[in-house]
Design a protein around this motif. Sequence first.
Motif, PDB file in Angstrom:
ATOM      1  N   TYR A 154       0.844  -1.190   0.000  1.00  0.00           N
ATOM      2  CA  TYR A 154       0.000   0.000   0.000  1.00  0.00           C
ATOM      3  C   TYR A 154       0.877   1.237   0.000  1.00  0.00           C
ATOM      4  O   TYR A 154       2.027   1.202   0.434  1.00  0.00           O
ATOM      5  N   TYR A 155       0.319   2.318  -0.544  1.00  0.00           N
ATOM      6  CA  TYR A 155       1.014   3.599  -0.629  1.00  0.00           C
ATOM      7  C   TYR A 155       0.121   4.642   0.021  1.00  0.00           C
ATOM      8  O   TYR A 155      -1.032   4.805  -0.363  1.00  0.00           O
ATOM      9  N   ASN A 156       0.637   5.335   1.030  1.00  0.00           N
ATOM     10  CA  ASN A 156      -0.191   6.282   1.786  1.00  0.00           C
ATOM     11  C   ASN A 156      -0.058   7.723   1.306  1.00  0.00           C
ATOM     12  O   ASN A 156      -0.556   8.636   1.947  1.00  0.00           O
ATOM     13  N   GLY A 157       0.614   7.919   0.182  1.00  0.00           N
ATOM     14  CA  GLY A 157       0.835   9.267  -0.328  1.00  0.00           C
ATOM     15  C   GLY A 157       2.260   9.728  -0.108  1.00  0.00           C
ATOM     16  O   GLY A 157       2.741  10.637  -0.781  1.00  0.00           O
ATOM     17  N   ASN A 158       2.967   9.077   0.821  1.00  0.00           N
ATOM     18  CA  ASN A 158       4.376   9.399   1.100  1.00  0.00           C
ATOM     19  C   ASN A 158       5.291   8.186   0.997  1.00  0.00           C
ATOM     20  O   ASN A 158       6.378   8.264   0.463  1.00  0.00           O
ATOM     21  N   ASP A 159       4.860   7.072   1.578  1.00  0.00           N
ATOM     22  CA  ASP A 159       5.716   5.894   1.670  1.00  0.00           C
ATOM     23  C   ASP A 159       5.021   4.667   1.112  1.00  0.00           C
ATOM     24  O   ASP A 159       3.810   4.500   1.269  1.00  0.00           O
ATOM     25  N   LEU A 160       5.808   3.804   0.472  1.00  0.00           N
ATOM     26  CA  LEU A 160       5.314   2.531  -0.031  1.00  0.00           C
ATOM     27  C   LEU A 160       5.636   1.450   0.997  1.00  0.00           C
ATOM     28  O   LEU A 160       6.776   1.324   1.444  1.00  0.00           O
ATOM     29  N   PHE A 161       4.635   0.677   1.376  1.00  0.00           N
ATOM     30  CA  PHE A 161       4.809  -0.442   2.297  1.00  0.00           C
ATOM     31  C   PHE A 161       4.545  -1.728   1.531  1.00  0.00           C
ATOM     32  O   PHE A 161       3.558  -1.834   0.799  1.00  0.00           O
ATOM     33  N   GLU A 162       5.432  -2.704   1.707  1.00  0.00           N
ATOM     34  CA  GLU A 162       5.297  -3.985   1.032  1.00  0.00           C
ATOM     35  C   GLU A 162       5.117  -5.082   2.064  1.00  0.00           C
ATOM     36  O   GLU A 162       5.728  -5.045   3.132  1.00  0.00           O
ATOM     37  N   THR A 163       4.302  -6.072   1.738  1.00  0.00           N
ATOM     38  CA  THR A 163       4.123  -7.205   2.637  1.00  0.00           C
ATOM     39  C   THR A 163       5.263  -8.188   2.446  1.00  0.00           C
ATOM     40  O   THR A 163       5.573  -8.575   1.325  1.00  0.00           O
ATOM     41  N   GLU A 164       5.883  -8.551   3.548  1.00  0.00           N
ATOM     42  CA  GLU A 164       6.982  -9.516   3.528  1.00  0.00           C
ATOM     43  C   GLU A 164       6.655 -10.652   4.486  1.00  0.00           C
ATOM     44  O   GLU A 164       6.079 -10.435   5.554  1.00  0.00           O
ATOM     45  N   LEU A 165       7.046 -11.857   4.113  1.00  0.00           N
ATOM     46  CA  LEU A 165       6.899 -13.011   4.995  1.00  0.00           C
ATOM     47  C   LEU A 165       8.188 -13.161   5.800  1.00  0.00           C
ATOM     48  O   LEU A 165       9.274 -13.305   5.233  1.00  0.00           O
ATOM     49  N   LEU A 166       8.060 -13.100   7.121  1.00  0.00           N
ATOM     50  CA  LEU A 166       9.193 -13.383   7.993  1.00  0.00           C
ATOM     51  C   LEU A 166       9.181 -14.888   8.246  1.00  0.00           C
ATOM     52  O   LEU A 166       8.409 -15.387   9.074  1.00  0.00           O
ATOM     53  N   GLU A 167      10.015 -15.612   7.511  1.00  0.00           N
ATOM     54  CA  GLU A 167       9.971 -17.074   7.555  1.00  0.00           C
ATOM     55  C   GLU A 167      10.282 -17.614   8.942  1.00  0.00           C
ATOM     56  O   GLU A 167       9.665 -18.580   9.387  1.00  0.00           O
ATOM     57  N   ARG A 168      11.206 -16.972   9.628  1.00  0.00           N
ATOM     58  CA  ARG A 168      11.604 -17.463  10.949  1.00  0.00           C
ATOM     59  C   ARG A 168      10.483 -17.307  11.971  1.00  0.00           C
ATOM     60  O   ARG A 168      10.461 -17.997  12.979  1.00  0.00           O
ATOM     61  N   GLU A 169       9.571 -16.361  11.717  1.00  0.00           N
ATOM     62  CA  GLU A 169       8.458 -16.130  12.642  1.00  0.00           C
ATOM     63  C   GLU A 169       7.126 -16.582  12.057  1.00  0.00           C
ATOM     64  O   GLU A 169       6.104 -16.524  12.736  1.00  0.00           O
ATOM     65  N   ASN A 170       7.134 -17.016  10.798  1.00  0.00           N
ATOM     66  CA  ASN A 170       5.915 -17.415  10.085  1.00  0.00           C
ATOM     67  C   ASN A 170       4.838 -16.338  10.217  1.00  0.00           C
ATOM     68  O   ASN A 170       3.709 -16.608  10.620  1.00  0.00           O
ATOM     69  N   LYS A 171       5.216 -15.123   9.851  1.00  0.00           N
ATOM     70  CA  LYS A 171       4.325 -13.971  10.015  1.00  0.00           C
ATOM     71  C   LYS A 171       4.517 -13.009   8.854  1.00  0.00           C
ATOM     72  O   LYS A 171       5.642 -12.802   8.390  1.00  0.00           O
ATOM     73  N   HIS A 172       3.418 -12.397   8.377  1.00  0.00           N
ATOM     74  CA  HIS A 172       3.485 -11.369   7.339  1.00  0.00           C
ATOM     75  C   HIS A 172       3.519 -10.000   7.998  1.00  0.00           C
ATOM     76  O   HIS A 172       2.765  -9.731   8.935  1.00  0.00           O
ATOM     77  N   VAL A 173       4.394  -9.126   7.486  1.00  0.00           N
ATOM     78  CA  VAL A 173       4.586  -7.795   8.057  1.00  0.00           C
ATOM     79  C   VAL A 173       4.679  -6.772   6.932  1.00  0.00           C
ATOM     80  O   VAL A 173       5.277  -7.042   5.883  1.00  0.00           O
ATOM     81  N   LEU A 174       4.077  -5.603   7.145  1.00  0.00           N
ATOM     82  CA  LEU A 174       4.167  -4.498   6.184  1.00  0.00           C
ATOM     83  C   LEU A 174       5.401  -3.658   6.498  1.00  0.00           C
ATOM     84  O   LEU A 174       5.539  -3.128   7.600  1.00  0.00           O
ATOM     85  N   ILE A 175       6.300  -3.546   5.518  1.00  0.00           N
ATOM     86  CA  ILE A 175       7.590  -2.878   5.717  1.00  0.00           C
ATOM     87  C   ILE A 175       7.774  -1.788   4.671  1.00  0.00           C
ATOM     88  O   ILE A 175       7.470  -1.982   3.497  1.00  0.00           O
ATOM     89  N   SER A 176       8.327  -0.654   5.107  1.00  0.00           N
ATOM     90  CA  SER A 176       8.719   0.419   4.191  1.00  0.00           C
ATOM     91  C   SER A 176      10.242   0.422   4.096  1.00  0.00           C
ATOM     92  O   SER A 176      10.931   0.600   5.099  1.00  0.00           O
ATOM     93  N   TYR A 177      10.755   0.199   2.874  1.00  0.00           N
ATOM     94  CA  TYR A 177      12.218   0.155   2.677  1.00  0.00           C
ATOM     95  C   TYR A 177      12.735   1.562   2.394  1.00  0.00           C
ATOM     96  O   TYR A 177      12.217   2.257   1.528  1.00  0.00           O
ATOM     97  N   THR A 178      13.775   1.946   3.128  1.00  0.00           N
ATOM     98  CA  THR A 178      14.308   3.306   3.005  1.00  0.00           C
ATOM     99  C   THR A 178      15.726   3.343   2.458  1.00  0.00           C
ATOM    100  O   THR A 178      16.172   4.392   2.006  1.00  0.00           O
ATOM    101  N   VAL A 179      16.456   2.228   2.530  1.00  0.00           N
ATOM    102  CA  VAL A 179      17.809   2.145   1.966  1.00  0.00           C
ATOM    103  C   VAL A 179      17.848   0.897   1.104  1.00  0.00           C
ATOM    104  O   VAL A 179      17.386  -0.168   1.522  1.00  0.00           O
ATOM    105  N   GLY A 180      18.368   1.039  -0.114  1.00  0.00           N
ATOM    106  CA  GLY A 180      18.398  -0.094  -1.026  1.00  0.00           C
ATOM    107  C   GLY A 180      19.779  -0.360  -1.585  1.00  0.00           C
ATOM    108  O   GLY A 180      20.700   0.430  -1.418  1.00  0.00           O
TER     109      GLY A 180
END
Length: 201
Positions: free
Chosen positions: A80-106
């Motif tokens: 999702y994009y809130n007008g400023n930042d893009l958040f992507e859903t990532e699967l944290l395999e070690r925790e078996n959980k999906h989390v929305l993350i905004s990447y700032t350094v690539g």
Amino acid sequence: MKKSLQFSKITGIIAIAVVINTSSYAQPSVKNTAYIVKISGDTIRECEIRESYRMTNEDKVTYIYNDAELSIPSKDLRSYYNGNDLFETELLERENKHVLISYTVGGTSYLGQSISTKGEISFYIKIIDQGLVVNLADHKYNLLPVLKSVLPDFDAFYSTRNERIYYDYKSLAELITAYNAFKDPSLFIPEILLLLKTTRF
């Protein structure tokens, strides 16, 4: 003559009203810049994302669409994009959980941030080659071992540095930027250091 002048004034006022009305519709709306992409590929546009971390955080997005307030869990979202930042859903395999993350350094590795349901900032590293996302929050008081275990050639890189690593945006962003430059000097863009002055949350 008077009727002609009155007609001209009325016509002028109507013309101005039409121009103002048209230009007001031409202005971009904040709502129009926000969008949500569900896992199905459907895109919800022209929605108002509720920014409070109690409503929108790493676990879900709450938004208003067609005058209804709705929530979608992170596992059902692509991004999702809130007008400023893009958040992507990532699967944290070690925790078996999906989390929305905004990447700032690539680069060869990414540094990302999320905000918890308690309003706390969590930092993540994504290793592009491996497609692996690692939550650094569980290692905040001892980052070196986890960085050595997930980042290729980290020992060789870190042996050239003299500073300690802290669990904060500035320290981690500088570290990942320098590491990416070490791994692939052609990817290094000095302007990325401007990002280090601000935290997005």
